[in-house]
Design a protein around this motif. Structure first.
Motif, PDB file in Angstrom:
ATOM      1  N   ALA A  76      33.623  34.604  40.126  1.00  7.77           N
ATOM      2  CA  ALA A  76      34.859  36.384  41.190  1.00  7.77           C
ATOM      3  C   ALA A  76      34.169  37.591  41.499  1.00  7.77           C
ATOM      4  CB  ALA A  76      36.000  36.531  40.568  1.00  7.77           C
ATOM      5  N   HIS A 119      35.409  33.084  44.012  1.00  5.20           N
ATOM      6  CA  HIS A 119      36.704  33.292  44.855  1.00  5.20           C
ATOM      7  C   HIS A 119      36.730  34.587  45.237  1.00  5.20           C
ATOM      8  CE1 HIS A 119      37.974  29.748  42.662  1.00  5.20           C
ATOM      9  NE2 HIS A 119      37.337  29.831  42.043  1.00  5.20           N
ATOM     10  N   VAL A 122      37.821  37.297  45.138  1.00  7.54           N
ATOM     11  CA  VAL A 122      38.884  38.272  44.169  1.00  7.54           C
ATOM     12  C   VAL A 122      37.140  39.639  43.442  1.00  7.54           C
ATOM     13  CG1 VAL A 122      39.898  38.826  41.816  1.00  7.54           C
ATOM     14  CG2 VAL A 122      40.390  36.397  43.487  1.00  7.54           C
ATOM     15  N   ALA A 162      43.962  40.422  39.995  1.00  7.39           N
ATOM     16  CA  ALA A 162      44.188  39.634  40.503  1.00  7.39           C
ATOM     17  C   ALA A 162      43.004  38.680  39.526  1.00  7.39           C
ATOM     18  CB  ALA A 162      43.230  39.938  41.905  1.00  7.39           C
ATOM     19  N   LEU A 193      43.658  34.882  38.771  1.00  5.09           N
ATOM     20  CA  LEU A 193      42.986  34.095  38.590  1.00  5.09           C
ATOM     21  C   LEU A 193      42.574  32.882  37.885  1.00  5.09           C
ATOM     22  CD1 LEU A 193      41.039  33.096  40.832  1.00  5.09           C
ATOM     23  CD2 LEU A 193      39.098  34.129  40.338  1.00  5.09           C
TER      24      LEU A 193
END
Ligand code: AMP
Ligand code: GLY
Length: 413
Positions: free
Chosen positions: A31, A44, A46, A53, A57
């Protein structure tokens, strides 16, 4: 073990790559990651600094461990958010990360713990600044108290430039100049115990011969063969253990990786600063040489179960990393230029390529997205071979106006 690596850079690519070699690791997520990380982990979208967040996740993916790479999310308390969600996290609390986030706090902790470092004064007025500059004399070292990605520090003989930089900062730390070669150490920590990793040397200035402004780091190598024998024991006893004890005493035990930036002075090793995470571009060369599987070590730090007598298995090879940065780096890096030749570079025997600030454009081409873009890493038994392999691979990579140092690892032996 399912792991989520947080961060977008070359350091995170190196960490993810080392984890991907570990047979214990069953699933890797990132991320937000970058196009290089996307080849070995599921990325991802993020933001690394968004604790809510990142924690959501991690819960969603049901990972066993979150590994936080950069300093900004640590200082923003992302590790605390992950732990509050019940997931093990490699990286210090917001409180402990102040050792990097505030230079004044770091100086206070070092003084209390008796750690060898430059004498310093924390100043908020022009009069205090002038008194400190006069007290220490040139070269003047002037540091913004806040976090500035290696760019808030100036070292200059010009007292007017020193005053001008101080005037731009709200709170400033002025220090005695430490003369000597610099190197970097990483200690894996679990709150109380620590294990030192192999040492590395970084190049902070943008141009050959250590000229030009400071950057995040333009290249690195490991091991550092010019250091005196026994320096690791000295570091553990004078730089790592007293710091862990002092932070623990203040109710902010440090887990994760402690990264002191060091100078070998005529009076022994002294600390320039502590960072609360792995160094970039040093991690790329240190993890390149680590044969011991990484996941179990990071998990032991996260869960307070590090064995202090841990013996790590290191390749005796030398690893060299050369950074390619975008045109205009560090003051005004240009985004959007295409980067080509990575596959040819990676095909050079003994070399590979790690991504940092890269992205894919709408046509699927690899483009510059940040300041430091690519790391070219090479290793070999012979240090000069490692260096020449890295430069050979680097010369296959094309980018308009690329910023590269040509003297990385020249001082290796
Ligand atoms: P820092 O952000 O504190 O790591 O400082 C960036 C760079 O400035 C260091 O890597 C050193 O090259 C230089 N520097 C910082 N503090 C000192 C000091 N007290 N003496 C000499 N050089 C320093
Ligand atoms: N290479 C120095 C740093 O990561 O701050």
């Amino acid at each position: 073990m399912k792991i989520l690596v947080v961060g977008p850079g070359g350091r995170e690519h190196a960490i993810t790559k080392a984890l991907s070699r570990d047979p214990e690791v069953t699933e890797l997520h990132a991320a937000p990651g970058n196009p290089g990380i996307a080849a070995i982990a599921q990325c991802h979208p993020v933001e690394a600094c968004d604790g809510t967040a990142v924690a959501a996740l991690a819960v969603d993916l049901a990972v066993d461990l979150v590994v936080i790479g950069p300093e900004a999310p640590l200082i923003a308390g992302v590790a605390d958010a992950v732990r509050a969600a019940g997931i093990a996290c490699f990286g210090p609390t917001e409180e402990a990360a102040r050792i990097e986030g505030s230079k004044a706090f770091a100086k206070d902790v070092m003084a209390a713990a008796g750690i060898p470092t430059a004498k310093s004064r924390t100043c908020t007025t022009a009069a205090e600044v002038d008194a400190a500059l006069t007290e220490f004399g040139p070269p003047h070292v002037v540091k913004d108290d806040g976090l500035a990605a290696g760019k808030g520090v100036i070292v200059t003989d010009d007292i007017d430039a020193a005053r001008a930089h101080a005037a731009e900062c709200e709170r400033v730390v002025i220090e005695e100049y430490l003369a000597g070669p610099e190197f970097s150490a990483f200690a894996l920590c679990d709150g109380n115990r620590s294990v030192l990793l192999a040492l590395a040397r970084d190049y902070k200035r943008v141009a050959d011969g250590d000229l030009g402004p400071n950057t995040g780091g333009m290249g690195a190598y490991s091991p550092v063969s010019w250091l005196p024998a026994g320096v690791e024991d000295e570091l553990a006893a004078t730089v790592v253990e007293p710091l862990l004890a002092e932070l623990d005493k203040r109710g902010a035990p440090f887990s994760g990786v402690l990264f002191p930036g060091l100078v070998l002075t005529d009076d022994g090793v002294k600390v320039i600063e502590y960072n609360a995470r792995f160094g970039d571009p040093e991690t790329q060369v240190v993890l390149e040489r680590l044969n011991t599987p990484l996941a179990g070590l990071l998990m032991a730090c996260a869960t307070g179960t590090l064995k202090p007598d841990t013996q790590l298995d290191w390749s005796p090879d030398t690893a060299v990393n050369i950074v390619i940065a975008s045109d205009g780096y560090p003051s005004r890096p240009v985004a959007g230029d295409t980067i080509t030749g990575l596959d040819t570079a990676a095909a050079v025997d003994g070399a590979h390529v790690l991504h940092a600030g890269t992205a894919l454009n709408d046509d699927g081409e690899l483009v510059a997205a940040g300041g430091r873009l690519i790391n070219v890493v090479a290793r070999a038994a012979d240090p000069s071979q490692a260096r020449s392999t890295a430069y050979e691979a680097l010369n296959h990579i094309q980018l308009r106006g690329r910023v590269v140092r040509t003297d990385i690892a020249l001082d290796l032996t």
